[in-house]
Design a protein around this motif. Structure first.
Motif, PDB file in Angstrom:
ATOM      1  N   PRO A 224     -12.390 -22.775  35.059  1.00 35.60           N
ATOM      2  CA  PRO A 224     -11.482 -23.927  34.977  1.00 35.60           C
ATOM      3  C   PRO A 224     -10.296 -23.621  34.064  1.00 35.60           C
ATOM      4  N   ARG A 225      -9.179 -24.264  34.323  1.00 34.95           N
ATOM      5  CA  ARG A 225      -7.932 -23.994  33.586  1.00 34.95           C
ATOM      6  C   ARG A 225      -7.941 -24.765  32.253  1.00 34.95           C
ATOM      7  N   LEU A 226      -8.917 -24.456  31.415  1.00 39.30           N
ATOM      8  CA  LEU A 226      -9.094 -25.182  30.164  1.00 39.30           C
ATOM      9  C   LEU A 226      -8.076 -24.799  29.103  1.00 39.30           C
ATOM     10  N   LEU A 227      -7.390 -23.688  29.288  1.00 35.43           N
ATOM     11  CA  LEU A 227      -6.407 -23.232  28.297  1.00 35.43           C
ATOM     12  C   LEU A 227      -4.981 -23.284  28.857  1.00 35.43           C
ATOM     13  N   GLN A 228      -4.788 -24.098  29.869  1.00 32.08           N
ATOM     14  CA  GLN A 228      -3.469 -24.224  30.472  1.00 32.08           C
ATOM     15  C   GLN A 228      -2.430 -24.627  29.415  1.00 32.08           C
ATOM     16  N   GLY A 229      -1.372 -23.836  29.310  1.00 33.00           N
ATOM     17  CA  GLY A 229      -0.303 -24.131  28.364  1.00 33.00           C
ATOM     18  C   GLY A 229      -0.553 -23.649  26.954  1.00 33.00           C
ATOM     19  N   MET A 254      -7.952 -18.788  32.599  1.00 34.35           N
ATOM     20  CA  MET A 254      -8.082 -20.188  32.169  1.00 34.35           C
ATOM     21  C   MET A 254      -6.741 -20.796  31.795  1.00 34.35           C
ATOM     22  N   GLY A 255      -5.645 -20.048  32.013  1.00 32.88           N
ATOM     23  CA  GLY A 255      -4.299 -20.592  31.835  1.00 32.88           C
ATOM     24  C   GLY A 255      -3.578 -20.188  30.580  1.00 32.88           C
ATOM     25  N   ALA A 256      -4.222 -19.390  29.708  1.00 30.90           N
ATOM     26  CA  ALA A 256      -3.596 -19.034  28.442  1.00 30.90           C
ATOM     27  C   ALA A 256      -2.510 -17.979  28.620  1.00 30.90           C
ATOM     28  N   GLU A 257      -1.502 -18.049  27.765  1.00 33.37           N
ATOM     29  CA  GLU A 257      -0.501 -16.988  27.646  1.00 33.37           C
ATOM     30  C   GLU A 257      -0.868 -16.163  26.415  1.00 33.37           C
ATOM     31  N   LEU A 258      -0.982 -14.837  26.583  1.00 38.04           N
ATOM     32  CA  LEU A 258      -1.385 -13.965  25.489  1.00 38.04           C
ATOM     33  C   LEU A 258      -0.169 -13.277  24.875  1.00 38.04           C
ATOM     34  N   LEU A 259      -0.071 -13.344  23.555  1.00 40.69           N
ATOM     35  CA  LEU A 259       1.022 -12.731  22.806  1.00 40.69           C
ATOM     36  C   LEU A 259       0.403 -11.768  21.800  1.00 40.69           C
ATOM     37  N   PHE A 260       0.755 -10.505  21.842  1.00 39.04           N
ATOM     38  CA  PHE A 260       0.102  -9.505  20.998  1.00 39.04           C
ATOM     39  C   PHE A 260       0.909  -9.261  19.718  1.00 39.04           C
ATOM     40  N   PHE A 261       0.175  -9.014  18.626  1.00 39.23           N
ATOM     41  CA  PHE A 261       0.817  -8.766  17.341  1.00 39.23           C
ATOM     42  C   PHE A 261       0.002  -7.757  16.557  1.00 39.23           C
ATOM     43  N   SER A 262       0.588  -7.226  15.495  1.00 38.76           N
ATOM     44  CA  SER A 262      -0.075  -6.227  14.658  1.00 38.76           C
ATOM     45  C   SER A 262      -0.251  -6.739  13.233  1.00 38.76           C
ATOM     46  N   PRO A 263      -1.504  -6.957  12.786  1.00 34.95           N
ATOM     47  CA  PRO A 263      -1.723  -7.308  11.378  1.00 34.95           C
ATOM     48  C   PRO A 263      -1.308  -6.186  10.425  1.00 34.95           C
ATOM     49  N   LEU A 264      -1.232  -4.967  10.915  1.00 32.34           N
ATOM     50  CA  LEU A 264      -0.794  -3.852  10.080  1.00 32.34           C
ATOM     51  C   LEU A 264       0.709  -3.866   9.841  1.00 32.34           C
ATOM     52  N   ALA A 265       1.478  -4.140  10.892  1.00 29.35           N
ATOM     53  CA  ALA A 265       2.923  -3.916  10.831  1.00 29.35           C
ATOM     54  C   ALA A 265       3.777  -5.184  10.846  1.00 29.35           C
ATOM     55  N   ASP A 266       3.280  -6.267  11.427  1.00 27.41           N
ATOM     56  CA  ASP A 266       4.110  -7.461  11.582  1.00 27.41           C
ATOM     57  C   ASP A 266       4.054  -8.347  10.332  1.00 27.41           C
ATOM     58  N   SER A 267       5.144  -9.047  10.095  1.00 28.17           N
ATOM     59  CA  SER A 267       5.205  -9.933   8.929  1.00 28.17           C
ATOM     60  C   SER A 267       4.991 -11.395   9.307  1.00 28.17           C
ATOM     61  N   ALA A 268       4.883 -11.678  10.598  1.00 25.36           N
ATOM     62  CA  ALA A 268       4.699 -13.060  11.041  1.00 25.36           C
ATOM     63  C   ALA A 268       3.869 -13.076  12.314  1.00 25.36           C
ATOM     64  N   LEU A 269       3.235 -14.219  12.556  1.00 24.34           N
ATOM     65  CA  LEU A 269       2.515 -14.413  13.813  1.00 24.34           C
ATOM     66  C   LEU A 269       3.480 -14.835  14.907  1.00 24.34           C
ATOM     67  N   PRO A 270       3.173 -14.533  16.162  1.00 19.24           N
ATOM     68  CA  PRO A 270       3.958 -15.126  17.243  1.00 19.24           C
ATOM     69  C   PRO A 270       3.788 -16.645  17.229  1.00 19.24           C
TER      70      PRO A 270
END
Length: 420
Positions: A224-229, A254-270
């Protein structure tokens, strides 16, 4: 075909990767699967085949889901390779169990170094130990010469082919550490190693394949599309890379959009509604993780406003107050969960687990060398499949949920959606 062996250390991963690389070079579309809950071998195999690698395990995933994954792969591939786990008959859900359940022929990789006619005896034993097992043939690894290959081939029983005879060459070996092989992006000359291994498959005899097999149609039930949007920020770098491709597929389905980030290198979350911190090797990057104060602050702020965080194993350790490596060097982590962990020189827990939460059951596995000390009481404790394992606590702190378990989301998508 399923690539198995009499034992671990016979060269299954190297041979499977070499076969994938070789047949890809021949213009064939290759898909590779890995038996059991493994994260590291699939990285090597994905590099060799040029396609994502999925796990197959009858207990953790269920036979119907395994059939579905194979059927879908067969619709787009010329060759499907499944790397086995341990020896052919080892474990409660063995490679042989999987091969028989899914009607896949088995090829046995046998380290032939220092061996002549006994090679055939080992192959014969593997082929005949269990009635009804489809045995495709033998693959000889670490063969010394053309004469050695001929001797091995002549010794095999009538009707049992030598599928390949791979010459001995230390340059194709894959380096390892405490949790297994090095990750694919850590092996700087991986392409050269795989190219050489593919070349060695045809050193003495032509590399051949068994007869094709047919997979019955399997109807797919979409979750089911429980993570739509919903937008989910997924950690992915050298410290956090142990994640099932099927988990990512499940979240997207399930409808989610995935955004990847690096806890090693990035200074902020998407910009995201929730965070997924998978397992990996945080102990190898202690100082870099400790020094990235901006990321630790970003995760803290994300949690403070009530947004979801789901973490497993290495991701779980990252959220503690501190983590120490096996030399005792300790570093401050994010501090969203009270307690600390220290790496041990011996394995702390290994095996399949069932986790029962209010929303139902979900399955996965545990594999870690660290010891946890925390004042936080778990909301549930997993049940190990094997008697010698011990349960893993599942912890919750506000909108944060975490444990040592690597859970397989497609087993219960509705429950998994609740983590995010």
């Amino acid at each position: 075909m399923l690539i198995s062996a009499p034992a671990s250390g016979q060269g299954k991963t190297t041979v499977t990767a070499a076969l994938a690389y070789y047949h890809r070079q021949q213009g064939r579309r290759v898909r590779v699967f890995k038996t059991g809950p493994d994260f590291i071998d699939p990285q090597i195999l994905a590099y060799a085949s040029g396609q994502p690698v999925y796990q197959l395990d009858l207990w953790m995933m269920g036979e119907v889901h395994c059939r579905e994954l194979l059927y879908r792969a067969a619709g787009e591939a010329d060759l499907i390779l499944i790397e086995g786990v341990m020896g052919l008959f080892d474990g409660d859900s063995s490679s042989a169990d999987l091969a028989q359940a899914l009607a896949v022929p088995v090829a046995a990789v046998i380290d032939a170094q220092g061996m002549a006619q006994t090679f055939a005896a080992v192959a014969f034993g593997l082929a005949n130990y269990r009635p009804g097992l489809a045995f495709a043939g033998a693959i000889a690894n670490k063969v010394g010469s053309a004469g050695h290959a001929r001797m091995l081939q002549e010794a095999l029983p009538v009707g049992m082919p030598l599928l390949a005879a791979m010459s001995r060459d230390e340059a194709v070996g894959l380096p390892s550490r405490h949790l297994g092989l090095l990750q694919a992006d850590e092996i700087g000359d991986l392409d050269a190693r795989l190219a050489r291994a593919a070349e060695l498959l045809n050193s003495f005899t032509p590399c051949v394949l068994p007869e094709p097999v047919t997979f019955a149609d399997v109807s797919t039930n979409l979750p089911p599309r429980l993570l739509q949007g919903k937008r989910i920020a997924v950690a992915r770098d050298a410290a956090f890379s142990f994640i099932y491709q099927a988990n990512l597929d499940c979240l997207r389905a399930m409808g989610a959009e995935l955004l990847f980030f690096s806890p090693l290198a990035d200074s902020a979350l998407p910009e995201a509604d929730s965070v997924y911190l998978p397992g990996g090797y945080p102990e190898l990057h202690l100082q870099a993780l400790a020094d990235n104060l901006a990321m630790k602050q970003a995760l803290t702020e994300h949690h403070q406003v009530g947004k979801a965080i789901y973490a497993e194993c290495g991701g779980f350790l990252y959220l503690l107050d501190s983590l120490a490596d096996k030399e005792g060097q300790r570093a401050a982590m994010v501090g969203l969960l009270p307690g600390s962990a220290v790496m041990q020189t011996r394995l702390a827990n290994l095996g399949m687990h069932s986790l029962q939460l209010a929303q139902g059951e979900i399955r996965g596995h545990s594999f870690h060398f660290s010891k946890l000390e925390t004042t936080l009481e778990p909301i549930a404790v997993s049940s190990p499949q094997r008697s010698f394992g011990h349960g893993e606590g599942f912890f919750r702190s506000g909108s944060l949920q975490a444990s040592y378990l690597h859970l397989y989301f497609p087993f219960n998508p509705q429950l998994a959606a609740g983590f995010f």
